[in-house]
Design an enzyme around this catalytic site. Structure first.
Site, PDB file in Angstrom:
ATOM      1  N   GLU A   1       0.932   3.814   1.931  1.00 27.86           N
ATOM      2  CA  GLU A   1       1.472   4.165   3.248  1.00 27.86           C
ATOM      3  C   GLU A   1       2.679   3.310   3.601  1.00 27.86           C
ATOM      4  OE1 GLU A   1      -3.112   4.293   3.820  1.00 27.86           O
ATOM      5  OE2 GLU A   1      -1.671   3.315   2.492  1.00 27.86           O
TER       6      GLU A   1
ATOM      7  N   HIS B   1       0.842  -1.200   0.000  1.00 30.21           N
ATOM      8  CA  HIS B   1       0.000   0.000   0.000  1.00 30.21           C
ATOM      9  C   HIS B   1       0.879   1.252   0.000  1.00 30.21           C
ATOM     10  CE1 HIS B   1      -3.892  -1.941   1.791  1.00 30.21           C
ATOM     11  NE2 HIS B   1      -3.371  -2.658   0.818  1.00 30.21           N
TER      12      HIS B   1
ATOM     13  N   CYS C   1      -6.204   1.860   5.867  1.00 32.55           N
ATOM     14  CA  CYS C   1      -6.869   0.621   6.286  1.00 32.55           C
ATOM     15  C   CYS C   1      -6.301   0.186   7.641  1.00 32.55           C
ATOM     16  CB  CYS C   1      -6.643  -0.472   5.241  1.00 32.55           C
ATOM     17  SG  CYS C   1      -4.941  -1.066   5.164  1.00 32.55           S
TER      18      CYS C   1
ATOM     19  N   CYS D   1      -2.482  -0.594   7.514  1.00 31.04           N
ATOM     20  CA  CYS D   1      -1.653   0.608   7.474  1.00 31.04           C
ATOM     21  C   CYS D   1      -1.737   1.383   8.782  1.00 31.04           C
ATOM     22  CB  CYS D   1      -2.041   1.476   6.285  1.00 31.04           C
ATOM     23  SG  CYS D   1      -1.631   0.681   4.702  1.00 31.04           S
TER      24      CYS D   1
END
Length: 151
Positions: free
Chosen positions: A58, A56, A86, A89
């Site tokens: 992040e 992701h 999410c 993260c």
């Protein structure tokens, strides 16, 4: 004296990262990490390209920032991400300990506010809705195109 840039300016930088993901046919989420009013790390989703569910935006930016700082902690840093993080993260951000997390669009289905309330580091401040419309439009356009392509 160094001019302090706005949250909107830094979110626009995160949106540039989201556009990179969009152009790569990745879910268009972008992230930047800021220290002392300077972008020190950038990331965008790479889950398809790397075939890695943890890739992701992040996660990419956290790793890059930690390498830049020479520390696993992002103390004193601000993290700007175009979509509410999410739970995965949010967990990584808890351990990274940024001072502030600023996100654009809210993720009612998978965002940490709906799935992991109170899971961030207690000293981390959170602000949502910065450039919400711009961030949300890019995501909506991406998923609309995906639905149209699958017909």
């Amino acid at each position: 004296m160094l001019e302090t840039l706005s949250d909107e300016w830094f979110m626009a930088e995160a949106l540039k990262e989201a556009l990179k993901a969009y152009e790569m046919d990745e879910v268009p989420v972008g992230c930047v990490v800021v220290s002392r009013n300077r972008v020190i790390a950038r990331g965008h989703n790479l889950t398809e390209r790397l075939q890695d569910v943890t890739a992701h935006a992040e996660m990419q930016a956290i790793t890059s920032a930690a390498n830049f700082l020479g520390s696993k902690f992002l103390e004193g840093c601000r993290v700007y991400v175009t979509l509410e993080p999410c739970m995965m993260c949010a967990g990584a951000l808890r351990w990274a300990r940024p001072e502030v997390i600023v996100f654009g669009a809210t993720d009612l289905k998978y965002g940490f506010n709906s799935t992991a309330e109170g899971k961030l580091h207690p000293k981390t401040q959170v602000q949502g809705g910065v450039l919400n419309e711009e961030c949300g439009k890019l995501l909506s356009r991406f998923f609309l195109e995906k639905r149209q392509d699958s017909r």
